[in-house]
Design a protein around this motif. Structure first.
Motif, PDB file in Angstrom:
ATOM      1  N   HIS A 158      46.076   2.166 -25.504  1.00 33.67           N
ATOM      2  CA  HIS A 158      46.816   1.740 -25.718  1.00 33.67           C
ATOM      3  C   HIS A 158      48.541   2.168 -24.967  1.00 33.67           C
ATOM      4  CE1 HIS A 158      45.718  -0.314 -29.694  1.00 33.67           C
ATOM      5  NE2 HIS A 158      45.802   1.103 -30.047  1.00 33.67           N
ATOM      6  N   ASN A 179      47.839   0.195 -18.841  1.00 34.82           N
ATOM      7  CA  ASN A 179      48.645  -1.003 -18.535  1.00 34.82           C
ATOM      8  C   ASN A 179      47.413  -1.525 -17.374  1.00 34.82           C
ATOM      9  OD1 ASN A 179      49.664   0.021 -15.707  1.00 34.82           O
ATOM     10  ND2 ASN A 179      51.634   0.010 -16.849  1.00 34.82           N
ATOM     11  N   GLN A 194      42.931  -6.631 -23.006  1.00 34.01           N
ATOM     12  CA  GLN A 194      44.533  -6.337 -22.536  1.00 34.01           C
ATOM     13  C   GLN A 194      45.129  -7.608 -22.717  1.00 34.01           C
ATOM     14  OE1 GLN A 194      45.824  -3.708 -19.880  1.00 34.01           O
ATOM     15  NE2 GLN A 194      45.113  -2.226 -20.539  1.00 34.01           N
TER      16      GLN A 194
END
Length: 360
Positions: A113, A116, A358
């Motif tokens: 998590h 990015n 994502q």
């Protein structure tokens, strides 16, 4: 034996010329050095040195080989490399060790998590640079969030702010001139027109269609409001591309591969080329129009014509086969194509899966 120029293709080469040409290119790509007749004999060609030299001379006259400086050996020209890549190159699958390294360093990010998009792109570029040599390059995706709301806000008599709010919460503000006599009702009319047609749509997908809708606006709105609509679309439509990042990793590999002063000069030119962000992103966007890996050698791209570099790149896609961007390797024209092509292809596929996960 009669040889034509490279544009005529492999069909112009007889079996002897084709075999010698293939061995010269493969040896050159492995060693980076010009190849002589004795090296071809050692590779298993059962011909005299004189016969091999004669065939190599004819390949040189055909524009497929060249004799660098005063060396007696031959190296493939860029046209020869293109002919080899298109017609003789045998590309296998990615090695298991390399697959495991890519999976360990990149695929694992899809479960983190904290990771990015920027981290994933930087990791992919560094991976390719380390595994393939050369410099790894990747262009970040065009942001494609849907439109939530648009509005024109007057800042004075002659200036307005065109505001676009996307579904992902990002806000784009663009200053634009106001024509004399534009009223608050005109601003509202133009805002309503665009909100009705853009809400929930991807602006990147709506660009072409909106050209027709702007013509409709000229019939439905007064002239001042129609001009606002047109100016607003022009202000917003390029913003996603202007904000894109180009990540280049592994420039040092290019220096390590330089073998002589002329190589260092080519690397210096290549370093300058790598600073051309918009042109590089444009090149990678062109890759997205192809299915699978694309290869550019030397003057096939205006950007790298002086440095004589090669680019091996592939698009990374979402699970719905929507192109998100492209990733690749830049290096000297003597890149190990058979090894680098599957590396680029596999890395692009893994990166696409991660970024698609994502996005959802």
């Amino acid at each position: 034996m009669s040889l034509l120029y490279p544009s005529a293709g492999l069909a112009t080469l007889d079996s002897r010329a084709r075999d010698i040409f293939r061995r010269v290119v493969e040896t050159y790509l492995e060693t980076g050095e010009p190849v002589g007749s004795h090296a071809i004999q050692k590779a298993g060609v059962q011909l005299s040195s004189a016969s091999i030299r004669n065939t190599m001379q004819q390949l040189t006259l055909a524009g497929l080989l060249a004799s660098p400086h005063t060396s007696a050996g031959r190296a493939p020209t860029h046209a020869g490399l293109r002919l080899f890549v298109d017609g003789l190159l045998e590309v296998g699958d990615i090695g298991q060790e390399e697959r495991r390294e890519i999976d360990a360093r990149l695929a694992g990010m899809g479960h983190s998590h904290g990771a990015n998009v920027e981290e994933a792109l930087e990791t992919a570029s560094s991976l390719l640079s380390g595994l393939a040599g050369g410099a790894g390059i990747v262009a970040s995706p065009v942001r494609e969030a849907g439109v939530r709301h648009v509005e024109f806000v007057a800042l004075g008599r002659d200036q307005a702010l065109a505001v676009l709010v996307a579904d992902d919460g990002t806000v784009e503000n663009r200053l634009m001139p106001l024509s004399a006599g534009v009223t608050p009702s005109t601003l509202q009319e133009a805002s309503n027109f665009l909100n009705h047609r853009l809400k929930g749509r991807l602006l990147v997908d709506a660009r072409q269609e909106m050209r027709t809708e702007v013509d409709m606006a000229r019939r439905e709105l007064d002239e001042a409001a129609a001009r606002l609509v047109e100016q607003g679309l022009a202000a917003w439509s390029g913003s996603g591309e202007r904000d894109r990042n180009l990540i280049v990793r592994g420039r040092g590999n290019l220096l390590q591969d330089a073998r002589a002063s002329e190589d260092l000069e080519r690397v210096r030119v290549l370093f300058d080329d790598l600073e051309q962000k918009e042109q590089l992103i444009g090149l990678l966007d062109d890759v997205g129009e192809a299915q699978g890996v694309r290869i550019y050698i030397g003057a096939e791209t205006r950007l790298f014509s002086l440095s004589g570099s090669a680019v091996i790149a592939a698009p990374y896609m979402s699970g719905r086969q929507r192109v998100l961007g492209a990733i690749g390797v830049i290096g000297p024209a003597r890149l190990n194509y058979a090894r680098v092509i599957p590396l680029v292809d596999y890395t692009a596929r893994v990166l696409g899966r991660i970024l698609d996960g994502q996005e959802t």
